[in-house]
Design a protein around this motif. Structure first.
Motif, PDB file in Angstrom:
ATOM      1  N   MET A  80     -11.311  -7.767   1.514  1.00  0.00           N
ATOM      2  CA  MET A  80     -10.363  -8.075   2.616  1.00  0.00           C
ATOM      3  C   MET A  80      -8.929  -7.856   2.155  1.00  0.00           C
ATOM      4  O   MET A  80      -8.598  -8.036   1.006  1.00  0.00           O
ATOM      5  CB  MET A  80     -10.534  -9.540   3.036  1.00  0.00           C
ATOM      6  N   ASP A  81      -8.112  -7.478   3.065  1.00  0.00           N
ATOM      7  CA  ASP A  81      -6.724  -7.237   2.758  1.00  0.00           C
ATOM      8  C   ASP A  81      -5.925  -7.659   3.984  1.00  0.00           C
ATOM      9  O   ASP A  81      -6.321  -7.373   5.114  1.00  0.00           O
ATOM     10  CB  ASP A  81      -6.549  -5.731   2.479  1.00  0.00           C
ATOM     11  N   ALA A  82      -4.803  -8.297   3.727  1.00  0.00           N
ATOM     12  CA  ALA A  82      -4.009  -8.802   4.851  1.00  0.00           C
ATOM     13  C   ALA A  82      -3.519  -7.677   5.768  1.00  0.00           C
ATOM     14  O   ALA A  82      -3.162  -7.919   6.918  1.00  0.00           O
ATOM     15  CB  ALA A  82      -2.825  -9.596   4.310  1.00  0.00           C
ATOM     16  N   PHE A  83      -3.519  -6.436   5.254  1.00  0.00           N
ATOM     17  CA  PHE A  83      -3.039  -5.321   6.079  1.00  0.00           C
ATOM     18  C   PHE A  83      -4.127  -4.732   6.976  1.00  0.00           C
ATOM     19  O   PHE A  83      -3.850  -3.841   7.761  1.00  0.00           O
ATOM     20  CB  PHE A  83      -2.440  -4.216   5.195  1.00  0.00           C
ATOM     21  N   ARG A  84      -5.347  -5.224   6.859  1.00  0.00           N
ATOM     22  CA  ARG A  84      -6.444  -4.617   7.627  1.00  0.00           C
ATOM     23  C   ARG A  84      -6.188  -4.602   9.152  1.00  0.00           C
ATOM     24  O   ARG A  84      -6.321  -3.546   9.788  1.00  0.00           O
ATOM     25  CB  ARG A  84      -7.777  -5.309   7.333  1.00  0.00           C
ATOM     26  N   PRO A  85      -5.786  -5.721   9.745  1.00  0.00           N
ATOM     27  CA  PRO A  85      -5.584  -5.690  11.199  1.00  0.00           C
ATOM     28  C   PRO A  85      -4.588  -4.601  11.623  1.00  0.00           C
ATOM     29  O   PRO A  85      -4.767  -3.950  12.647  1.00  0.00           O
ATOM     30  CB  PRO A  85      -5.031  -7.087  11.511  1.00  0.00           C
ATOM     31  N   LEU A  86      -3.579  -4.405  10.811  1.00  0.00           N
ATOM     32  CA  LEU A  86      -2.578  -3.370  11.104  1.00  0.00           C
ATOM     33  C   LEU A  86      -3.170  -1.984  10.862  1.00  0.00           C
ATOM     34  O   LEU A  86      -2.983  -1.052  11.656  1.00  0.00           O
ATOM     35  CB  LEU A  86      -1.383  -3.605  10.181  1.00  0.00           C
ATOM     36  N   GLY A  87      -3.897  -1.861   9.744  1.00  0.00           N
ATOM     37  CA  GLY A  87      -4.381  -0.551   9.309  1.00  0.00           C
ATOM     38  C   GLY A  87      -5.502   0.021  10.155  1.00  0.00           C
ATOM     39  O   GLY A  87      -5.840   1.194  10.043  1.00  0.00           O
ATOM     40  N   THR A  88      -6.085  -0.800  11.002  1.00  0.00           N
ATOM     41  CA  THR A  88      -7.161  -0.270  11.852  1.00  0.00           C
ATOM     42  C   THR A  88      -6.631   0.118  13.227  1.00  0.00           C
ATOM     43  O   THR A  88      -7.407   0.511  14.099  1.00  0.00           O
ATOM     44  CB  THR A  88      -8.257  -1.336  12.050  1.00  0.00           C
ATOM     45  N   THR A 125       1.371   3.878   7.221  1.00  0.00           N
ATOM     46  CA  THR A 125       0.533   5.035   6.897  1.00  0.00           C
ATOM     47  C   THR A 125      -0.471   4.663   5.811  1.00  0.00           C
ATOM     48  O   THR A 125      -1.660   4.974   5.916  1.00  0.00           O
ATOM     49  CB  THR A 125       1.425   6.210   6.422  1.00  0.00           C
ATOM     50  N   SER A 126       0.014   3.985   4.779  1.00  0.00           N
ATOM     51  CA  SER A 126      -0.919   3.677   3.689  1.00  0.00           C
ATOM     52  C   SER A 126      -1.970   2.657   4.144  1.00  0.00           C
ATOM     53  O   SER A 126      -3.138   2.754   3.760  1.00  0.00           O
ATOM     54  CB  SER A 126      -0.149   3.264   2.428  1.00  0.00           C
ATOM     55  N   ALA A 127      -1.587   1.723   5.001  1.00  0.00           N
ATOM     56  CA  ALA A 127      -2.590   0.778   5.526  1.00  0.00           C
ATOM     57  C   ALA A 127      -3.638   1.539   6.343  1.00  0.00           C
ATOM     58  O   ALA A 127      -4.840   1.263   6.250  1.00  0.00           O
ATOM     59  CB  ALA A 127      -1.900  -0.294   6.371  1.00  0.00           C
ATOM     60  N   CYS A 128      -3.187   2.529   7.124  1.00  0.00           N
ATOM     61  CA  CYS A 128      -4.135   3.297   7.952  1.00  0.00           C
ATOM     62  C   CYS A 128      -5.053   4.141   7.070  1.00  0.00           C
ATOM     63  O   CYS A 128      -6.237   4.307   7.370  1.00  0.00           O
ATOM     64  CB  CYS A 128      -3.377   4.189   8.931  1.00  0.00           C
ATOM     65  N   GLU A 129      -4.498   4.681   5.990  1.00  0.00           N
ATOM     66  CA  GLU A 129      -5.354   5.461   5.082  1.00  0.00           C
ATOM     67  C   GLU A 129      -6.468   4.584   4.520  1.00  0.00           C
ATOM     68  O   GLU A 129      -7.586   5.032   4.314  1.00  0.00           O
ATOM     69  CB  GLU A 129      -4.519   6.056   3.942  1.00  0.00           C
ATOM     70  N   ARG A 130      -6.147   3.334   4.274  1.00  0.00           N
ATOM     71  CA  ARG A 130      -7.169   2.444   3.710  1.00  0.00           C
ATOM     72  C   ARG A 130      -8.178   1.984   4.745  1.00  0.00           C
ATOM     73  O   ARG A 130      -9.340   1.802   4.448  1.00  0.00           O
ATOM     74  CB  ARG A 130      -6.493   1.218   3.076  1.00  0.00           C
ATOM     75  N   PHE A 131      -7.695   1.790   5.976  1.00  0.00           N
ATOM     76  CA  PHE A 131      -8.572   1.107   6.940  1.00  0.00           C
ATOM     77  C   PHE A 131      -8.949   1.936   8.163  1.00  0.00           C
ATOM     78  O   PHE A 131      -9.677   1.457   9.024  1.00  0.00           O
ATOM     79  CB  PHE A 131      -7.922  -0.209   7.374  1.00  0.00           C
ATOM     80  N   GLY A 132      -8.402   3.147   8.264  1.00  0.00           N
ATOM     81  CA  GLY A 132      -8.886   4.045   9.314  1.00  0.00           C
ATOM     82  C   GLY A 132      -8.042   4.149  10.569  1.00  0.00           C
ATOM     83  O   GLY A 132      -8.388   4.897  11.482  1.00  0.00           O
ATOM     84  N   GLY A 133      -6.938   3.442  10.645  1.00  0.00           N
ATOM     85  CA  GLY A 133      -6.069   3.565  11.822  1.00  0.00           C
ATOM     86  C   GLY A 133      -5.204   4.814  11.742  1.00  0.00           C
ATOM     87  O   GLY A 133      -5.449   5.706  10.931  1.00  0.00           O
TER      88      GLY A 133
END
Ligand code: GCW
Length: 645
Positions: free
Chosen positions: A1-9, A29-37
């Motif tokens: 889990m990562d606190a940036f997940r809600p943003l990154g998706t 951008t980096s959050a989206c790269e990690r979580f698919g957004g």
């Protein structure tokens, strides 16, 4: 889990330009790269981060508006900082930021300056080491006598601070030694490199300077603030600083304090000294933070008429109205020195025509040195909610227009703060600087959810962390110096018990225990008169033994051991009982932490577990030394017949 997940998706649209907006873009951008957004240029989006022209909403440079309607979450800001803080707000709110609808909320920091002061030395000091009072490894900024090459880590630190709401850093110790003095002139390039790494996260860089710089660096024969050559030297030095760092924040100055040079040498006042630097900084928009920590550290312990607690008020209250607009008086929150319990400094609120900042100590010099858990949120909150003029007046948090400053507790430790749970102090500081009236327990919950995101899914983990942290300041108070009397630490390094450690020393920190009683008489009637430095409601409250709050009784009064507290216990029985309780609470916290082993990443769990062993050992040492000391002095046995040595 990562606190940036809600943003990154999610799909995010970012509008606006500028370096901080670029930072925000890179973060998303980096959050989206990690979580698919995805960061989108137009079309449907879930989140809009919008930098708008003009400030119709009155958001200021750093504020933002946050709303959700029609399936879209919007952050609106009129300054780049606002976009950055809005981004971190979305992260903090998490999935909830993307649910339902939300009426527009406006978030604006209460204090324009939210600063961490690092007591970092460039060259390792023979006594104080790389970081004075540092308990988190080496310095993030300096190593081997130079700025460290590892700017990625400095940048990551800037990111961490921005996420807490901090916007300024002072990169060197207020005790300015030889190598550090040169940062102002020929070594300013190193400071510029650090400033470059912090800038993308909206952090302005400040520098501690020595008042003697014109002499030690410029070769002048004087540092007299009214001397034209001295003023010219500073003007030129400041010019050089701004050439290297155009957005430089300003200076932090410790003058005429614990051996640091200052205006007293030349028969000048501290307003003269501060204003000279303020004048040099003014054309560039810089500020001088002038510390009020001025007292006689070569006191004679035999002389009971000198009271160190009085010093800051006595020096600075008469100067009200004399400081330049870009001079800020930086005042420690208590009159002594960051003890576990002190009254609020009477300087806060006593100078209505002077801008002041409140200085707290995140580094746990006197509160367990990051080997003990001691979450300071409730203590800082009490200070910030204190109303110097009584119930009708404003709070310290509202009055502190010069900002909020913490001495940093961060170093190059893999957990940033040595004790992983000490990160809660850093976060709480940043959030209280943003909103001094915020409930610290709410802030702690935020920190728990952000730092250990599994806590949002595991109620057992969240409850365990709360149990360990919530009461930790009071637990620490219980096994260390009692009832506001302070100190009782080992001299020099200040760790562990030393009841008489400072009793016959020149530092002005005495408890005056004898066979009959203990405490410092600071009343106006029979003592040092310190109590009269407060406005009437407080002066009256503290003046009388009958109305003085128990937790500050020995700070204000000398009483017999048999004196009955408002709690109904005698002073000596209170001392015994709280020492036993404090140890039991520390043992219980250790037990709770051990029970969380399956829920916390192993390295982090092990680090905290190891520190708990030391905390419990040290707490027992405190209990036994303090209790034995008072049993031997007073001859009064423990009512409950427990073992005291
Ligand atoms: O608490 C004392 C510390 C010193 C410190 C000083 C200060 C930087 O023991 O180490 O010096 O306060 O605040 O200036």
């Amino acid at each position: 889990m990562d606190a940036f997940r809600p943003l990154g998706t999610r799909r995010t649209l970012i509008r606006g330009t500028g370096p901080l907006v670029e930072t925000v873009r890179a973060e998303v951008t980096s959050a989206c790269e990690r979580f698919g957004g995805e960061v989108v240029r137009d079309g449907p989006y879930d989140l809009l981060l919008d930098l708008v022209a003009g400030d119709d909403l009155g958001l200021g440079a750093e504020g933002f508006a946050f709303a959700r309607a029609g399936g879209t979450t919007t952050v609106t800001a009129s300054g780049q900082h606002g976009v950055l803080y809005g981004l971190f707000h979305v992260v903090r709110v998490g999935e909830d930021a993307f649910r339902g609808t939300r009426a527009r909320e406006v978030h604006r920091p209460a204090a324009a300056l939210r600063m961490l002061d690092h007591w970092d030395n460039v060259a390792v000091h023979p006594v104080m080491g790389q970081v004075e009072r540092g308990y988190a490894g080496g310095s993030l900024f300096w190593r081997d006598g130079r700025a460290r090459g590892d700017f990625a880590q400095v940048r990551a630190y800037g990111r961490l601070l921005a996420a807490c709401g901090v916007n300024a850093v002072s990169v060197n110790n207020v005790n300015v030694h030889e190598a550090e003095a040169r940062l102002l002139t020929d070594r300013i390039g190193e400071v510029a490199d650090l400033a470059g790494a912090l800038r993308p996260y909206g952090i302005r860089t400040h520098l501690s300077v020595t008042f003697a710089a014109p002499v030690v660096l410029g070769g002048l024969s004087t540092a007299d603030p009214l001397d034209e050559a001295v003023r010219g030297w500073w003007a030129e030095a400041v010019h050089g600083v701004y050439e290297a760092i155009p957005d430089f924040g300003g200076f932090v100055v410790k003058a005429d304090s614990e051996g640091q040079p200052g205006p007293f040498t030349y028969g000048r006042s501290h307003a003269d000294g501060a204003n000279m630097l303020a004048t040099a900084l003014a054309p560039f928009g810089g500020t001088v933070h002038w510390r009020a920590f001025v007292y006689d550290h070569r006191q004679d312990w035999r002389d009971r008429s000198t009271d160190r607690a009085r010093a800051a008020y006595d020096h600075f209250a008469p100067l009200d109205g004399e400081f330049a607009d870009n001079a800020v008086l930086q005042v420690k929150h208590g009159p002594m020195d960051f003890q576990v319990r002190e009254p609020v400094s009477p300087v806060l609120g006593a100078l209505p025509r002077t801008r002041f900042a409140v200085e707290v100590q995140a580094t746990q010099e006197y509160t367990g040195q990051q080997r003990h858990v001691c979450w300071l949120g409730p203590m800082w909150s009490e200070v910030l909610r204190f109303r110097p003029d009584g119930e009708q007046g404003a709070t310290v948090g509202e009055l502190a227009q010069g900002g909020l400053v913490a001495v940093s507790n961060v170093g190059d430790d893999p957990f940033w703060t040595g004790h992983p749970l000490a990160q809660a102090n850093l976060y709480t500081f940043g959030r209280l600087a943003w909103r001094p009236d915020a409930d610290p327990h709410h802030i702690l919950d935020e920190w728990i959810a952000l730092t250990l995101p599994s806590a949002s899914t595991s109620e057992r983990l969240a409850a365990g962390l709360r149990a360990v942290l919530h009461g930790s300041w009071r637990t620490y108070e219980k096994y260390t110096a009692p009832l506001g009397v302070g100190f009782m630490v080992q001299p020099g390094h200040h760790y562990g018990p030393g009841v008489d450690g400072y009793e016959y020393s020149p530092w002005g920190t005495y408890h005056f225990a004898d066979r009959d009683g203990i405490g410092v008489d600071r009343s106006a009637a029979t003592g040092t008169g310190y109590a009269a430095q407060y406005a009437k409601p407080w002066a009256e409250l503290y003046e009388s033994v009958a109305s003085c709050p128990d937790e500050l009784l020995l700070f204000f009064h000398h009483v017999p051991y048999g004196h009955v507290l408002r709690s109904g216990k005698t002073v000596v029985q209170h001392i015994y009982d709280t020492r036993f309780e404090g140890v039991e609470e520390a043992e219980e916290a250790r037990r709770v932490w051990a029970g969380l082993a399956d829920l916390v990443e192993p390295a982090r769990h092990a680090r905290v577990a190891e520190r708990f062993e030391e905390q419990v050992r040290c707490a027992r040492e405190w209990r036994d030394q303090v209790n034995s000391y008072f049993l031997r002095k007073s001859g009064i046995p423990d009512e409950r017949g427990r073992t005291i040595h």
